[in-house]
Design a protein around this motif. Structure first.
Motif, short mmCIF file in Angstrom:
data_model
loop_
_atom_site.label_atom_id
_atom_site.label_comp_id
_atom_site.label_asym_id
_atom_site.label_seq_id
_atom_site.Cartn_x
_atom_site.Cartn_y
_atom_site.Cartn_z
N LYS A 90 20.11 15.47 39.43
CA LYS A 90 20.33 16.68 40.48
C LYS A 90 22.12 16.82 41.13
O LYS A 90 22.95 15.78 40.93
CB LYS A 90 20.20 14.65 42.47
CG LYS A 90 19.18 13.73 42.55
CD LYS A 90 18.79 13.22 42.78
CE LYS A 90 18.22 12.17 42.93
NZ LYS A 90 18.12 10.84 41.72
N PRO A 91 21.46 17.56 42.07
CA PRO A 91 23.41 18.13 42.58
C PRO A 91 24.41 17.62 42.88
O PRO A 91 25.75 18.42 42.39
CB PRO A 91 22.45 19.51 42.75
CG PRO A 91 21.25 19.67 43.27
CD PRO A 91 21.19 18.03 42.58
N HIS A 92 23.34 16.44 44.06
CA HIS A 92 25.00 15.74 44.68
C HIS A 92 25.37 15.44 44.25
O HIS A 92 26.28 14.48 44.52
CB HIS A 92 24.17 15.63 46.11
CG HIS A 92 22.94 15.53 46.15
ND1 HIS A 92 21.56 15.55 45.71
CD2 HIS A 92 22.43 13.74 46.33
CE1 HIS A 92 20.99 14.58 45.58
NE2 HIS A 92 21.36 13.12 46.26
N VAL A 93 24.97 14.87 42.78
CA VAL A 93 25.38 13.70 41.43
C VAL A 93 26.53 13.43 41.56
O VAL A 93 26.91 14.99 40.83
CB VAL A 93 24.46 12.95 40.85
CG1 VAL A 93 25.43 11.95 40.35
CG2 VAL A 93 23.51 12.78 41.68
N GLN A 94 28.22 12.99 42.09
CA GLN A 94 29.02 12.79 41.13
C GLN A 94 29.63 12.68 39.92
O GLN A 94 29.09 11.12 39.46
CB GLN A 94 30.52 12.74 42.38
CG GLN A 94 30.35 13.34 43.28
CD GLN A 94 31.57 12.94 44.25
OE1 GLN A 94 32.57 11.54 43.68
NE2 GLN A 94 30.84 12.68 45.86
N HIS A 95 29.80 13.51 38.77
CA HIS A 95 29.73 13.08 37.34
C HIS A 95 31.60 12.90 36.86
O HIS A 95 32.11 13.65 37.18
CB HIS A 95 29.01 14.22 36.64
CG HIS A 95 27.79 14.00 36.54
ND1 HIS A 95 27.15 12.92 35.93
CD2 HIS A 95 26.57 14.55 37.40
CE1 HIS A 95 25.85 13.17 36.27
NE2 HIS A 95 25.31 13.90 37.14
N GLN A 96 31.19 11.44 36.58
CA GLN A 96 32.91 11.35 35.66
C GLN A 96 32.33 11.29 34.36
O GLN A 96 31.69 10.23 33.99
CB GLN A 96 33.37 10.12 36.08
CG GLN A 96 34.84 10.46 35.35
CD GLN A 96 36.27 8.95 36.58
OE1 GLN A 96 36.02 8.06 37.26
NE2 GLN A 96 37.08 9.27 35.67
N TRP A 97 33.34 11.75 33.43
CA TRP A 97 32.78 11.91 31.91
C TRP A 97 34.52 11.41 30.98
O TRP A 97 35.42 11.77 31.23
CB TRP A 97 32.40 13.11 30.95
CG TRP A 97 31.50 13.62 32.24
CD1 TRP A 97 31.30 14.57 32.91
CD2 TRP A 97 29.68 13.85 31.41
NE1 TRP A 97 30.10 15.15 33.15
CE2 TRP A 97 29.57 14.07 32.54
CE3 TRP A 97 29.47 12.96 30.51
CZ2 TRP A 97 28.25 14.45 32.31
CZ3 TRP A 97 27.88 12.96 30.07
CH2 TRP A 97 27.07 13.90 31.23
N VAL A 98 33.93 9.72 30.80
CA VAL A 98 35.10 8.97 30.35
C VAL A 98 34.90 8.74 28.61
O VAL A 98 34.26 7.93 28.20
CB VAL A 98 35.40 7.64 30.88
CG1 VAL A 98 36.44 6.77 30.37
CG2 VAL A 98 35.68 7.98 32.02
N LYS A 99 35.85 10.19 28.36
CA LYS A 99 35.86 9.58 26.36
C LYS A 99 36.24 8.44 25.80
O LYS A 99 37.56 8.55 25.92
CB LYS A 99 36.39 11.00 25.59
CG LYS A 99 35.97 10.80 23.92
CD LYS A 99 36.42 12.06 23.84
CE LYS A 99 35.45 12.90 21.85
NZ LYS A 99 35.56 14.05 21.19
N VAL A 100 35.66 7.59 24.97
CA VAL A 100 37.00 6.41 25.31
C VAL A 100 37.04 6.93 24.18
O VAL A 100 37.02 6.78 22.48
CB VAL A 100 36.01 4.79 25.07
CG1 VAL A 100 36.55 4.03 24.28
CG2 VAL A 100 35.66 4.99 26.24
N GLY A 101 38.33 6.49 23.81
CA GLY A 101 39.56 6.50 22.18
C GLY A 101 40.50 5.76 22.26
O GLY A 101 40.43 4.59 21.93
N GLU A 102 41.46 5.75 22.34
CA GLU A 102 42.54 5.50 22.18
C GLU A 102 42.36 4.02 23.61
O GLU A 102 42.79 3.25 23.18
CB GLU A 102 44.25 5.89 22.57
CG GLU A 102 44.60 6.72 21.24
CD GLU A 102 45.93 7.59 21.36
OE1 GLU A 102 46.37 7.38 22.69
OE2 GLU A 102 45.74 8.20 20.75
N GLN A 103 42.44 4.34 24.92
CA GLN A 103 41.97 4.14 26.31
C GLN A 103 40.56 2.97 25.99
O GLN A 103 39.96 3.65 25.20
CB GLN A 103 41.56 4.54 27.26
CG GLN A 103 41.76 4.02 27.97
CD GLN A 103 41.55 3.98 29.28
OE1 GLN A 103 40.39 5.59 29.64
NE2 GLN A 103 41.70 3.75 30.52
N GLY A 104 40.78 1.52 25.27
CA GLY A 104 39.40 0.34 24.94
C GLY A 104 38.38 0.46 26.02
O GLY A 104 38.87 1.23 27.17
#
Length: 347
Positions: free
Chosen positions: A148-162
């Motif tokens: 759905k185009p009205h969904v807000q997405h946040q992508w978090v690549k877990v690396g140094e941050q646990g």
């Protein structure tokens, strides 16, 4: 099968190929597959309580069929013109007179429904259905295989941050959570991971419920009730679950889907994300992913940003991994890529 005087028990005792023919094509299919019609003597010897009864709808259909065939409602010799009587009396000649001899013939109709219906390769279910049901009518929404185009997405690549810090931060920074009106669904890859996430939340004093197969039925029911009855008066409601909550159960008004473990496949991702922003309501998705999930996660991110259907990313987890290993990058479903380490040659 009232037309042949067969009960459900009789049907179950038939050979498998006869039963299959029955489901596919009714009485004509059974005859073609080798079923032998009972003789008149066998019909007479049948107990009274086993004699097939025709419903009024069946009689009415038979009446219309006979009137169309004969153009008349009566006979010259004064015999009964009731098609129900005529058909019952002539059951011994049924095998030689065609389909109408068995009463009204009901066509079996199929309605095949699925949330996903890939049709890009010969192994896809959509292609198989197209071959089997060539005249089928295909109906789908404009958003098939799309997010759905009205969904807000946040992508978090877990690396140094646990993972724990990223998870807690994503939850506590949610504006709905801060306003005490969030309904959050956190996905973990399996029951062990879900219990670990539960432990993390508990360590930070975040009240939540847990839903997966290893939780008792009473606790599962209580978890579903908590999500269903949540309101602004009850404050935040958080559920930790496996993909058991990704489909098949009603979880209304989810405001935030949080993937503590990234979905194993694009189809699982589609089902998870589909839990929020329903019926035009707003929703957000936070997807945390590591190195092993990066190729799939970044491919999905690109497709979503471009507003494209994500069926190019559909595959089983192992086949997707093998394809990435073979080509060294993401290659859309149904396409071939250059061998890893080999230069492509162009004319």
């Amino acid at each position: 099968m009232e037309e042949l005087g067969l009960s459900e028990d009789d049907i179950r005792r038939l050979p498998r190929h006869i039963r299959q023919a029955c489901w596919d094509a009714g009485v004509p299919g059974m005859l073609k597959a080798g079923y032998k019609v009972r003789t008149q003597q066998q019909q007479l010897e049948q107990p009274a309580d086993k004699v097939p009864m025709w419903s009024e709808d069946m009689k009415q259909q038979a009446t219309v069929q006979d009137q169309l065939a004969t153009g008349s409602n009566s006979t010259e010799d004064g015999s009964s013109s009731d098609p129900f009587v005529k058909r019952r009396a002539s059951s011994s000649q049924a095998s030689s007179r065609g389909h109408s001899s068995y009463g009204p013939y009901f066509r079996r109709q199929y309605l095949l429904v699925a949330a996903t219906m890939p049709a890009l390769t010969k192994g896809d279910v959509g292609v198989a259905l197209q071959k089997r049901f060539k005249e089928a009518a295909w109906v789908s929404g404009d958003m098939l295989h799309q997010i759905k185009p009205h969904v807000q997405h946040q992508w978090v690549k877990v690396g140094e941050q646990g993972t724990e810090d990223a998870l807690v931060q994503a939850l506590q920074n949610d504006s709905d959570y801060q306003a005490q009106k969030a309904r959050v669904l956190i996905f973990a890859k399996d029951t062990t991971a879900a219990d670990n996430v539960s432990g993390m939340l508990q360590g930070h004093g975040i009240h939540h419920v847990v839903y997966h197969k290893n939780v008792s039925k009473e606790d599962r029911d209580a978890a579903l009730a908590a999500m269903s009855q949540a309101s602004e008066q009850t404050g935040n409601t958080v559920m930790v679950s496996t993909d058991a909550a990704a489909r098949g159960i009603d979880l209304p008004d989810i405001t935030h889907v949080l993937q503590a473990d990234f979905a194993a496949t694009a189809i699982e991702f589609l089902h998870r994300v589909g839990r929020t922003a329903r019926a035009g309501k707003p929703g957000k998705v936070t997807s945390m992913y590591g190195r092993s999930d990066a190729v799939l996660a970044e491919a999905l991110q690109q497709y979503i940003q471009e507003g494209r259907p994500i069926q190019d990313c559909f595959s089983r987890n192992r086949s997707f991994s093998r394809k990435v290993k073979r080509y060294g990058k993401f290659v859309p479903r149904g396409q071939e890529g250059p061998q890893k380490g080999k230069a492509s040659v162009t004319a």
